[in-house]
Design a protein around this motif. Structure first.
Motif, mmCIF file in Angstrom:
data_model
loop_
_atom_site.group_PDB
_atom_site.id
_atom_site.type_symbol
_atom_site.label_atom_id
_atom_site.label_comp_id
_atom_site.label_asym_id
_atom_site.label_seq_id
_atom_site.Cartn_x
_atom_site.Cartn_y
_atom_site.Cartn_z
ATOM 1 N N SER A 148 65.417 12.651 -30.923
ATOM 2 C CA SER A 148 65.392 12.243 -29.528
ATOM 3 C C SER A 148 65.923 10.814 -29.434
ATOM 4 N N PHE A 149 66.385 10.438 -28.229
ATOM 5 C CA PHE A 149 66.965 9.113 -28.011
ATOM 6 C C PHE A 149 66.414 8.494 -26.740
ATOM 7 N N SER A 150 66.293 7.176 -26.747
ATOM 8 C CA SER A 150 66.052 6.408 -25.523
ATOM 9 C C SER A 150 67.366 5.697 -25.201
ATOM 10 N N PHE A 151 67.558 5.341 -23.935
ATOM 11 C CA PHE A 151 68.826 4.757 -23.503
ATOM 12 C C PHE A 151 68.564 3.493 -22.694
ATOM 13 N N GLN A 152 69.457 2.520 -22.863
ATOM 14 C CA GLN A 152 69.358 1.313 -22.058
ATOM 15 C C GLN A 152 70.732 0.690 -21.891
ATOM 16 N N LYS A 153 70.922 0.056 -20.737
ATOM 17 C CA LYS A 153 72.132 -0.730 -20.511
ATOM 18 C C LYS A 153 71.925 -2.073 -21.181
ATOM 19 N N VAL A 154 72.913 -2.553 -21.920
ATOM 20 C CA VAL A 154 72.802 -3.797 -22.672
ATOM 21 C C VAL A 154 73.370 -4.974 -21.885
ATOM 22 N N THR A 155 74.452 -4.761 -21.160
ATOM 23 C CA THR A 155 75.118 -5.844 -20.448
ATOM 24 C C THR A 155 74.453 -6.118 -19.095
ATOM 25 N N ASP A 156 74.498 -7.385 -18.672
ATOM 26 C CA ASP A 156 73.993 -7.768 -17.351
ATOM 27 C C ASP A 156 75.028 -7.538 -16.260
#
Length: 172
Positions: A148-156
């Motif tokens: 399974s994976f979690s996701f996030q945006k890294v850039t502002d």
């Protein structure tokens, strides 16, 4: 332990292939298919930068017969990041999933890292909408060996590839 894996995109048969050497590269086995491939267009629609579907990979720190491969694929009609969890016993066995199937826009240029604790991180670019040249960096992260994976945006803030980069965004 001397095991080396190499993954690549085969343009002739549109597949992601892998091979391994168990003796430090002195000899190699038979090329194996990880997955079929629908290459992403270069350039992507409404952009001018080059893209490709080259794979990135990592090996489990606890089991050298288990490895992971990610690449950009166009099989859904937009660029998505595909992920395969593979094991190499007497034969190669891979399970492939679309990591970004809920996204509406193009994801491309994945890069993978596998940490000593076995966690997998895959960074990739994502366009902010289907007609834009602006893109953000996102991260898919797994703490359970790719199950399974979690996701996030890294850039502002998104980067605009039309700001003087020409056709190159990450290959140099």
């Amino acid at each position: 332990n001397g095991t080396i894996y190499v993954a690549w995109q085969n343009y002739n048969i549109q597949r992601i292939l892998i091979d391994r050497s168990t003796n430090g590269g002195s000899t190699w086995g038979t090329d194996q298919v990880v997955s079929s491939l629908s290459p992403i267009p270069s350039p992507l629609t409404n952009t001018s930068f080059r893209t490709n579907s080259f794979p990135t990979m990592g090996v489990s720190p606890t089991n050298s017969d288990e490895f992971y491969v990610a690449w950009a694929d166009y099989r859904t009609g937009n660029a998505d990041i595909m992920f395969s969890k593979c094991s190499w016993g007497t034969t190669l066995s891979c399970t492939t999933v679309n990591l970004t199937s809920t996204s509406l826009y193009d994801e491309f240029f994945p890069w993978m890292s596998v940490a000593p604790d076995g966690s997998i991180s895959i960074a990739y670019y994502s366009r902010i909408d289907s007609t834009s040249s602006k893109m953000d960096v996102h991260l898919a992260h797994s703490r359970d060996g790719g199950n399974s994976f979690s996701f996030q945006k890294v850039t502002d803030n998104p980067t605009d590839q039309n700001q003087g980069w020409g056709g190159f965004i990450v290959d140099y």
